[in-house]
Scaffold this motif. Structure first.
Motif, PDB file in Angstrom:
ATOM      1  N   GLU A 157      -2.165  -5.165   2.973  1.00 29.60           N
ATOM      2  CA  GLU A 157      -2.504  -3.797   3.359  1.00 29.60           C
ATOM      3  C   GLU A 157      -1.638  -2.762   2.627  1.00 29.60           C
ATOM      4  O   GLU A 157      -2.027  -1.605   2.496  1.00 29.60           O
ATOM      5  N   VAL A 158      -0.448  -3.194   2.166  1.00 25.56           N
ATOM      6  CA  VAL A 158       0.482  -2.283   1.491  1.00 25.56           C
ATOM      7  C   VAL A 158       0.157  -2.266   0.008  1.00 25.56           C
ATOM      8  O   VAL A 158       0.196  -3.304  -0.655  1.00 25.56           O
ATOM      9  N   LYS A 159      -0.139  -1.090  -0.535  1.00 25.44           N
ATOM     10  CA  LYS A 159      -0.561  -0.953  -1.931  1.00 25.44           C
ATOM     11  C   LYS A 159       0.573  -0.529  -2.849  1.00 25.44           C
ATOM     12  O   LYS A 159       0.486  -0.735  -4.068  1.00 25.44           O
ATOM     13  N   SER A 160       1.619   0.109  -2.329  1.00 21.25           N
ATOM     14  CA  SER A 160       2.702   0.586  -3.181  1.00 21.25           C
ATOM     15  C   SER A 160       3.964   0.717  -2.351  1.00 21.25           C
ATOM     16  O   SER A 160       3.939   0.706  -1.114  1.00 21.25           O
ATOM     17  N   GLY A 161       5.118   0.852  -3.062  1.00 24.61           N
ATOM     18  CA  GLY A 161       6.385   0.999  -2.371  1.00 24.61           C
ATOM     19  C   GLY A 161       7.540   0.966  -3.345  1.00 24.61           C
ATOM     20  O   GLY A 161       7.365   0.949  -4.573  1.00 24.61           O
TER      21      GLY A 161
ATOM     22  N   TYR B 129      12.947  -0.024  -8.198  1.00 25.68           N
ATOM     23  CA  TYR B 129      11.675   0.087  -8.903  1.00 25.68           C
ATOM     24  C   TYR B 129      10.601   0.605  -7.942  1.00 25.68           C
ATOM     25  O   TYR B 129      10.662   0.363  -6.736  1.00 25.68           O
ATOM     26  N   PHE B 130       9.658   1.283  -8.538  1.00 34.18           N
ATOM     27  CA  PHE B 130       8.438   1.640  -7.798  1.00 34.18           C
ATOM     28  C   PHE B 130       7.348   0.670  -8.218  1.00 34.18           C
ATOM     29  O   PHE B 130       7.116   0.464  -9.416  1.00 34.18           O
ATOM     30  N   TRP B 131       6.686   0.082  -7.252  1.00 33.85           N
ATOM     31  CA  TRP B 131       5.653  -0.893  -7.572  1.00 33.85           C
ATOM     32  C   TRP B 131       4.314  -0.481  -6.967  1.00 33.85           C
ATOM     33  O   TRP B 131       4.242   0.189  -5.947  1.00 33.85           O
ATOM     34  N   SER B 132       3.257  -0.887  -7.649  1.00 34.44           N
ATOM     35  CA  SER B 132       1.885  -0.641  -7.199  1.00 34.44           C
ATOM     36  C   SER B 132       1.109  -1.935  -7.364  1.00 34.44           C
ATOM     37  O   SER B 132       1.240  -2.614  -8.389  1.00 34.44           O
ATOM     38  N   LYS B 133       0.314  -2.278  -6.364  1.00 36.82           N
ATOM     39  CA  LYS B 133      -0.300  -3.611  -6.311  1.00 36.82           C
ATOM     40  C   LYS B 133      -1.811  -3.517  -6.154  1.00 36.82           C
ATOM     41  O   LYS B 133      -2.319  -2.616  -5.498  1.00 36.82           O
ATOM     42  N   GLU B 134      -2.511  -4.454  -6.792  1.00 36.46           N
ATOM     43  CA  GLU B 134      -3.951  -4.627  -6.623  1.00 36.46           C
ATOM     44  C   GLU B 134      -4.232  -6.101  -6.375  1.00 36.46           C
ATOM     45  O   GLU B 134      -3.656  -6.977  -7.041  1.00 36.46           O
ATOM     46  N   VAL B 135      -5.102  -6.396  -5.409  1.00 39.03           N
ATOM     47  CA  VAL B 135      -5.436  -7.770  -5.022  1.00 39.03           C
ATOM     48  C   VAL B 135      -6.792  -8.125  -5.610  1.00 39.03           C
ATOM     49  O   VAL B 135      -7.748  -7.350  -5.510  1.00 39.03           O
ATOM     50  N   SER B 136      -6.876  -9.303  -6.220  1.00 37.96           N
ATOM     51  CA  SER B 136      -8.129  -9.753  -6.832  1.00 37.96           C
ATOM     52  C   SER B 136      -9.040 -10.389  -5.798  1.00 37.96           C
ATOM     53  O   SER B 136      -8.644 -10.641  -4.657  1.00 37.96           O
ATOM     54  N   ASN B 137     -10.250 -10.653  -6.230  1.00 39.41           N
ATOM     55  CA  ASN B 137     -11.219 -11.312  -5.344  1.00 39.41           C
ATOM     56  C   ASN B 137     -10.833 -12.766  -5.051  1.00 39.41           C
ATOM     57  O   ASN B 137     -11.242 -13.323  -4.032  1.00 39.41           O
ATOM     58  N   GLN B 138     -10.056 -13.397  -5.960  1.00 38.45           N
ATOM     59  CA  GLN B 138      -9.651 -14.779  -5.735  1.00 38.45           C
ATOM     60  C   GLN B 138      -8.421 -14.885  -4.842  1.00 38.45           C
ATOM     61  O   GLN B 138      -7.997 -15.989  -4.510  1.00 38.45           O
ATOM     62  N   GLY B 139      -7.814 -13.720  -4.444  1.00 40.39           N
ATOM     63  CA  GLY B 139      -6.667 -13.753  -3.541  1.00 40.39           C
ATOM     64  C   GLY B 139      -5.341 -13.506  -4.225  1.00 40.39           C
ATOM     65  O   GLY B 139      -4.369 -13.134  -3.565  1.00 40.39           O
ATOM     66  N   TRP B 140      -5.226 -13.716  -5.531  1.00 37.24           N
ATOM     67  CA  TRP B 140      -3.969 -13.439  -6.224  1.00 37.24           C
ATOM     68  C   TRP B 140      -3.864 -11.930  -6.473  1.00 37.24           C
ATOM     69  O   TRP B 140      -4.837 -11.203  -6.368  1.00 37.24           O
ATOM     70  N   SER B 141      -2.667 -11.473  -6.802  1.00 35.59           N
ATOM     71  CA  SER B 141      -2.417 -10.038  -6.957  1.00 35.59           C
ATOM     72  C   SER B 141      -1.720  -9.765  -8.275  1.00 35.59           C
ATOM     73  O   SER B 141      -0.970 -10.615  -8.785  1.00 35.59           O
ATOM     74  N   ILE B 142      -1.954  -8.587  -8.809  1.00 35.36           N
ATOM     75  CA  ILE B 142      -1.249  -8.106  -9.994  1.00 35.36           C
ATOM     76  C   ILE B 142      -0.471  -6.863  -9.588  1.00 35.36           C
ATOM     77  O   ILE B 142      -0.983  -5.994  -8.884  1.00 35.36           O
ATOM     78  N   VAL B 143       0.804  -6.801  -9.979  1.00 34.63           N
ATOM     79  CA  VAL B 143       1.714  -5.734  -9.567  1.00 34.63           C
ATOM     80  C   VAL B 143       2.262  -5.039 -10.801  1.00 34.63           C
ATOM     81  O   VAL B 143       2.698  -5.702 -11.748  1.00 34.63           O
ATOM     82  N   SER B 144       2.215  -3.705 -10.778  1.00 33.74           N
ATOM     83  CA  SER B 144       2.796  -2.886 -11.849  1.00 33.74           C
ATOM     84  C   SER B 144       4.119  -2.325 -11.349  1.00 33.74           C
ATOM     85  O   SER B 144       4.189  -1.755 -10.261  1.00 33.74           O
TER      86      SER B 144
END
Length: 583
Positions: free
Chosen positions: A244-248, A253-268
């Motif tokens: 549910e948390v998308k950034s923080g 560091y400041f991070w931003s996250k996106e979750v894929s359809n397969q369940g894994w996530s990519i974080v910038s």
């Protein structure tokens, strides 16, 4: 004590202080608002940019993995390649085996050629730990157990990123291993992403924002890949694993996250200092601008004091000269149009004041004469009524009943009509005065007329302007009634107001005459003969009730006239005063 000190501040210091406050307060307020706005904009801009780039990276990576998944499905489930593998496992003929191997390689080459985003492709025998049918040279020893797992399911596993086993390229790739649907064989299909599929995703030197780094999380929140190992080490739990948390913020560091359809996530991930760098630069710029504005404000405050304080000295001199009427008039100017105009007005006021002094002196000389005239005006009405009262008693003593009746009615009517100007009366007083007036007129005229007065008893105590009914009845009598005439006076109290009706059966009026009478056309109303009385009624209604009262006239030639007054109830409920007996 502070208030006393404030009162001792000179005008010129107040000018400087007020000017500085009025100049700098909006700037400081705008600065604070701008700071929070710029800070919000910068954060939103950076976050939006990171989120946008991250969504593009996620889309690129998902497309790559979906493409690998699609290709693997073609080989793993049925199809010509699986039939060739079944035939290869059953034949013992060398030539037939060679033919089948060539056909399998041809199939693999066709798939590789038709999918440019596909890199290394080969089959891996899990039981024998051997690979075969590779389309490119394999670098080093192939060990799938050592690959970083991105996501794992029953028949397919996603890996990456890691350096490709393809001997012809040296870059990070993703791969999948899918079990091939063949009986009695533990065979897996291994496919890597191609040379250009993820060219910019894991090549920091090719990114526009060089400080941005990427992390990959498996469905459990474990870090499978990290470009910032000092703060986010591989195989550790990511602090923002909650989907549910998308950034923080974490670890500087400041991070931003996106979750894929397969369940894994990519974080910038971006260093926190980069977010504040632009804000700090803006603070430095606004501080310089504020200092510049402060200097400019001080200069303008000094000029304002010079422009205002010096002309005030001239005003002070002019005001002091008011006590000396014979002092020579000054002609100095301030060279400021507004102040010069005020000086001109002050000097003109000085001349007018002394002219008023002279006029007052002359009026004081006439004051005694005015007092005598005032006493005469007060004595004359009382003298007239007292004289009529003497005539009344003489008539009584001599048995002159008609004269007695006439003088008594006239005395009462004069007493009522000569009341103080603006003094209110009541409806009952108006009716009594109207009866006295009608009695005088019946004695005066040589023709007979009937009068019918009908009054609601509840309205008798209501306040009414003095001398309201008599002018309208007088008009009906003078200009509408002759022999066998009839006049009706009705007073009715209703919820929305007091209705007064005066009706006669006289000669009547045309519509044009009514319009001229109600529109206050002096020349025409005088020709009608009703101008003075109706003008008085209209003005007294306007003065007492404004637009709340209403005056209407209905008439036709030869059919009489009806005058209707509507007075507001709220105004009628106000307290009233009535005159007493004459002194």
């Amino acid at each position: 004590m502070p208030m006393k000190r404030l009162n001792n501040i000179t005008f010129k210091n107040r000018i400087i202080f007020i000017f500085l406050i009025s100049t700098l307060t909006p700037f400081i307020s705008l600065g604070f608002i701008s700071f929070y706005t710029i800070d919000s904009i910068i954060n939103n801009k950076v976050e939006s940019a990171l989120q946008s780039n991250l969504q593009q990276d996620l889309m690129m990576l998902e497309n790559t993995l979906n493409n690998l998944n699609h290709v693997s499905q073609q080989f793993a489930y049925g199809g010509n390649t699986n039939k060739l593998f079944e035939q290869l496992g059953m034949t013992q003929e060398p030539y037939e085996k060679l033919r089948l191997v060539n056909e399998i390689r041809s199939e693999l080459n066709n798939i590789t050629f038709s999918n440019p985003n596909i890199g290394l492709l080969m089959y891996y025998d899990m039981d024998r730990d051997l690979y075969d049918f590779e389309n490119f040279r394999v670098r080093g020893e192939f060990k799938p157990d050592n690959l970083p797992i991105l996501a794992q399911y029953s028949e397919i596993t996603y890996y990456g990123p890691y350096l490709s086993y393809n001997g012809s390229i040296n870059q990070y790739v993703f791969s999948i291993m899918r079990k091939v649907n063949l009986p009695d064989q533990n065979l897996y299909l291994y496919i890597e992403s191609g040379r250009n599929a993820l060219k910019t995703l894991f090549a920091p030197q090719n990114r526009k924002e060089s400080s941005r780094r990427l992390l990959l999380l498996d469905p459990t929140g474990r870090i499978a890949f990290s470009e910032v190992t000092d703060a986010f080490s591989v195989n550790s739990s990511f602090p923002g694993a909650n989907p549910e948390v998308k950034s923080g913020y974490s670890g500087g560091y400041f991070w931003s996250k996106e979750v894929s359809n397969q369940g894994w996530s990519i974080v910038s991930v971006v260093p926190k200092t980069e977010l504040t760098q632009e804000r700090n630069r803006w603070l430095l710029q606004i501080s310089g601008i504020f200092f510049f504005f402060l200097v400019v404000a001080l200069v303008f405050a000094w000029l304002l004091r010079k422009m205002v304080y010096r002309p005030l000295k001239k005003f002070h001199h002019e005001i002091n000269s008011l006590i000396h009427s014979n002092e020579k008039e000054h002609e100095e100017k301030t060279n400021i149009p507004e102040f010069d105009y005020l000086l001109y007005q002050t000097r003109d006021m000085k001349r007018k004041i002394w002219a008023l002094y002279e006029e007052i002196e002359q009026k004081e000389k006439r004051r005694a004469d005015l007092e005598v005239e005032k006493l005469l005006y007060q004595i004359n009405p009382h003298f007239l009524m007292n004289t009529l009262d003497t005539v009344h008693w003489l008539a009584v003593m001599n048995g002159q009943k008609d004269i007695d009746k006439l003088v008594l009615s006239l005395n009462k009517l004069l007493f009522y009509n000569l009341g103080k100007m603006g003094e209110t009366s009541t409806i009952g007083d108006e009716i009594e005065a109207l009866k006295e007036y009608l009695q005088l007129q019946q004695i005066r005229y040589d023709f007979q007329f009937d009068v019918d007065i009908e009054v609601d008893e509840q309205s008798l105590g209501l306040p009414s302007p003095r001398f309201l009914l008599q002018p309208m009845v007088e008009n009906a009598l003078y200009h509408g009634v002759s022999d066998d005439g009839y006049i009706y006076v009705g007073v009715a109290l209703q919820e929305d107001g007091l209705i007064i009706t005066i009706q006669d059966n006289g000669v009547g009026m045309t519509r044009e005459m009514i319009d001229e009478l109600l529109n206050d056309n002096k020349e025409e109303s005088d020709q009608v003969g009703m101008g003075i009385g109706m003008k008085y009624v209209r003005r007294i209604l306007k003065s007492n009730y404004g637009d709340q009262s209403k005056l209407q006239i209905r008439s036709e030639p030869g059919k009489g006239t009806v005058v209707t007054l509507r007075l507001p109830v709220a105004a009628l409920e106000a307290p009233s005063t009535s005159g007493g007996e004459p002194q």
